[in-house]
Scaffold this active site. Structure first.
Site, PDB file in Angstrom:
ATOM      1  N   LYS A  50     -10.609  -1.125  -3.548  1.00  0.00           N
ATOM      2  CA  LYS A  50      -9.684  -2.191  -3.969  1.00  0.00           C
ATOM      3  C   LYS A  50      -9.785  -3.383  -3.014  1.00  0.00           C
ATOM      4  O   LYS A  50      -9.970  -4.518  -3.449  1.00  0.00           O
ATOM      5  CB  LYS A  50      -8.251  -1.651  -3.962  1.00  0.00           C
ATOM      6  CG  LYS A  50      -7.157  -2.702  -3.972  1.00  0.00           C
ATOM      7  CD  LYS A  50      -5.777  -2.077  -3.833  1.00  0.00           C
ATOM      8  CE  LYS A  50      -4.683  -3.105  -3.713  1.00  0.00           C
ATOM      9  NZ  LYS A  50      -4.595  -3.725  -2.376  1.00  0.00           N
ATOM     10  N   ASN A  51      -9.659  -3.119  -1.719  1.00  0.00           N
ATOM     11  CA  ASN A  51      -9.598  -4.230  -0.767  1.00  0.00           C
ATOM     12  C   ASN A  51     -10.951  -4.894  -0.520  1.00  0.00           C
ATOM     13  O   ASN A  51     -11.015  -5.937   0.120  1.00  0.00           O
ATOM     14  CB  ASN A  51      -8.973  -3.767   0.557  1.00  0.00           C
ATOM     15  CG  ASN A  51      -7.478  -3.540   0.407  1.00  0.00           C
ATOM     16  OD1 ASN A  51      -6.904  -3.831  -0.656  1.00  0.00           O
ATOM     17  ND2 ASN A  51      -6.845  -3.018   1.434  1.00  0.00           N
ATOM     18  N   CYS A  77       2.789  -6.330  -2.309  1.00  0.00           N
ATOM     19  CA  CYS A  77       3.769  -5.310  -1.946  1.00  0.00           C
ATOM     20  C   CYS A  77       4.772  -5.829  -0.935  1.00  0.00           C
ATOM     21  O   CYS A  77       4.434  -6.609  -0.045  1.00  0.00           O
ATOM     22  CB  CYS A  77       3.045  -4.100  -1.373  1.00  0.00           C
ATOM     23  SG  CYS A  77       2.315  -3.071  -2.640  1.00  0.00           S
ATOM     24  N   ARG A  80       4.908 -10.878   5.552  1.00  0.00           N
ATOM     25  CA  ARG A  80       3.575 -11.276   5.125  1.00  0.00           C
ATOM     26  C   ARG A  80       3.389 -12.795   5.006  1.00  0.00           C
ATOM     27  O   ARG A  80       3.096 -13.330   3.927  1.00  0.00           O
ATOM     28  CB  ARG A  80       3.200 -10.582   3.809  1.00  0.00           C
ATOM     29  CG  ARG A  80       3.363  -9.088   3.884  1.00  0.00           C
ATOM     30  CD  ARG A  80       2.799  -8.369   2.709  1.00  0.00           C
ATOM     31  NE  ARG A  80       1.366  -8.149   2.833  1.00  0.00           N
ATOM     32  CZ  ARG A  80       0.665  -7.447   1.954  1.00  0.00           C
ATOM     33  NH1 ARG A  80       1.248  -6.917   0.920  1.00  0.00           N
ATOM     34  NH2 ARG A  80      -0.631  -7.274   2.116  1.00  0.00           N
ATOM     35  N   ASP A 119      -2.474   1.350   5.695  1.00  0.00           N
ATOM     36  CA  ASP A 119      -2.435   1.755   4.282  1.00  0.00           C
ATOM     37  C   ASP A 119      -2.438   3.275   4.106  1.00  0.00           C
ATOM     38  O   ASP A 119      -2.110   3.771   3.034  1.00  0.00           O
ATOM     39  CB  ASP A 119      -3.638   1.161   3.525  1.00  0.00           C
ATOM     40  CG  ASP A 119      -3.465  -0.332   3.265  1.00  0.00           C
ATOM     41  OD1 ASP A 119      -2.372  -0.860   3.526  1.00  0.00           O
ATOM     42  OD2 ASP A 119      -4.435  -0.966   2.805  1.00  0.00           O
ATOM     43  N   ARG A 150      -1.712  -0.495  -9.215  1.00  0.00           N
ATOM     44  CA  ARG A 150      -2.353  -1.640  -8.558  1.00  0.00           C
ATOM     45  C   ARG A 150      -3.568  -1.195  -7.744  1.00  0.00           C
ATOM     46  O   ARG A 150      -4.492  -1.970  -7.541  1.00  0.00           O
ATOM     47  CB  ARG A 150      -1.356  -2.332  -7.616  1.00  0.00           C
ATOM     48  CG  ARG A 150      -0.265  -3.108  -8.330  1.00  0.00           C
ATOM     49  CD  ARG A 150       0.494  -3.978  -7.353  1.00  0.00           C
ATOM     50  NE  ARG A 150      -0.455  -4.556  -6.442  1.00  0.00           N
ATOM     51  CZ  ARG A 150      -0.304  -4.643  -5.133  1.00  0.00           C
ATOM     52  NH1 ARG A 150       0.802  -4.232  -4.565  1.00  0.00           N
ATOM     53  NH2 ARG A 150      -1.223  -5.179  -4.376  1.00  0.00           N
TER      54      ARG A 150
END
Ligand code: UD1
Length: 420
Positions: free
Chosen positions: A22-23, A116, A121, A305, A397
């Site tokens: 994903k990242n 999220c 952030r 994570d 997600r």
């Protein structure tokens, strides 16, 4: 939003092939527009954040075509530089389109990124670096309007090795004039993947994977074919699932060198691990063990994570574990839900003490974010009885049909839509 209906108490194990990261795929999707050509990406994870990125590319005017996990993006037809607020709000990494659009078109407008709720952030590091390189930024009613009449290479010192800021500067610098050096750059494998992709498209980048990255700006880039690397967080999640339920898992596609710290911690819990070049084999102990400390941090430290899934695992381990969350300030929201299931966790600011218990029991649970949701699913699988884990949209997600994958491994999980 739907929920997962989980019947706990079954052993999970067998063989599983981990998917694309994903990242890694998200910044690379933003980077495709820099090529101004046709780009082919293989091994794409079919997760909801991936599809949001495709919507953004289409909104910008790119041609997007997908066949299974292979995606073709042709950005020659790009005709817009604004991304609608609704789109940006759906995904944190939409902020990466700012660097890519500025690199290519010298202008971009976009709203505050979503994502999220695991901390404040902010994006100050991104914006400060942009300004140093010649970008004029005006913020009007929560929309950033950016223009760069000239884009010049610069020595950028990041106060923190932010993954997103490193990626955004890379995206901007590959098309800037002259040399950019990023000091205190993030070293995550996803940074390395992005740099490799950009290089395949003609960029000149040196030192990715180290704290100092040097970029020589180029005028023109071209298309490329690139394979998205494996998802080290998905891999860690499935290893935890097997470890918590007493199973044995052969995880294909997982490479030890990109998840050393996670594997080391799993070994500390008593799991037996064996490694192949492109696979990890885990055998759970009769009872998981604790009595150690873990601190999350920038790569190669333990990944933030993975922290929720590790916490979930430790609730059932014999002993006490102290977890320090040093990356995000609000990333223990899953702890309260785990306690609802019988876990014993005490939170003091950014530290959590997890006192292992013999068993967890099923409950009605609410996920508050992506990895927190995965952690609750794991706990529900290891618990006695039935659980409902609400907030499946968070989990979707970052995991592709996780209910099917967990069922394939022997768990009993069903995704139930709100309407039943
Ligand atoms: C990325 C990952 C996310 C992961 C995180 C840390 C993606 C899409 N997301 O998120 O899954 O948890 O890295 O490994 O790749 N910060 C600032 N100012 C900034 C930027 C960041 O203060 O301008 C702070 C953040 O609030 C946070 C810390 O730096 O406390 C780390 O953030 P960062 O590394 O930027 O994470 P993301 O890129 O958002």
């Amino acid at each position: 939003m739907g929920y997962y209906l989980v019947e706990g108490g079954r052993v999970l194990g067998g063989e599983y092939s981990v998917g694309g990261s994903k990242n890694a795929v998200l910044p690379i999707l933003a980077a495709t527009i820099l090529a101004q050509d046709e780009v082919v990406l293989e091994n794409c994870p079919l997760i909801s954040d991936f599809f949001v990125s495709l919507d953004i590319l289409e909104e910008l005017g790119c041609q997007v075509h997908r066949e299974g996990r292979t995606l073709t993006v042709d950005s020659r037809s790009l005709c817009r530089t604004e991304i609608g607020e609704d789109m940006v709000g759906r995904m944190r990494s939409s902020i990466l389109f700012l660097g890519a659009l500025l690199g290519r078109e010298r202008r971009a407008s976009l709203g505050h990124p979503g994502g999220c709720t695991i901390g404040r952030r902010p994006i100050d590091l991104h914006l400060r670096a942009f300004e140093k390189m010649g970008v004029h930024i005006r913020e009007v009613e929560d929309i950033f309007h950016c223009e760069a009449p000239v884009l010049l290479g610069y020595h950028i010192y990041l106060d923190y090795p932010s993954v997103g800021a490193t990626e955004n500067v890379l995206l901007l610098a590959v098309k800037a004039e002259g040399t950019t050096v990023i000091h205190n750059a993030a070293r995550e494998p996803e940074i390395v993947a992005l740099a490799r992709f950009l290089r395949a498209c003609g960029a000149e980048i040196y030192g990715e994977g180290t704290p100092t990255i040097m970029i020589e700006g180029v005028r023109k880039m071209h298309g490329a074919v690139f394979t998205i690397p494996f998802d080290r967080i998905e891999a860690g999640t499935f290893l935890c699932a097997a470890a918590m339920t007493g199973g044995t898992l052969y995880l294909k596609g997982a490479q030890r060198q990109y998840m050393e710290r996670t594997l080391e911690v799993l070994e500390q819990t008593g799991c037996a691990l064996r490694y192949e070049e492109d696979a990890v084999y885990l055998q759970a102990p009769t009872r998981l063990l604790s009595d150690f400390t873990v601190a999350t941090g920038p790569y190669p430290a333990f990944p933030t994570d993975m922290q929720p899934m590790l916490m979930s695992l430790l609730t059932l381990a014999k002993g006490t574990c102290m977890i320090s969350e040093t990356v995000f300030e609000a990333r223990f929201r899953h702890a309260a839900a785990l306690c609802q299931m019988g876990a014993n966790i005490q939170i003091h600011g950014r530290n959590a003490a997890v006192f292992g218990v013999e068993k967890l029991h099923g409950a009605r649970l609410e996920a508050a974010d992506l990895r927190g949701g995965a952690a609750l699913l794991l706990a529900a699988l290891a618990a006695e009885g039935q659980s409902r884990v609400y907030g499946s949209a968070f989990v979707e997600r970052g995991y592709e049909k996780i209910e099917d994958a967990l069922t394939f491994l022997g768990g009993r999980v069903r995704l139930v839509s709100e309407k039943g």
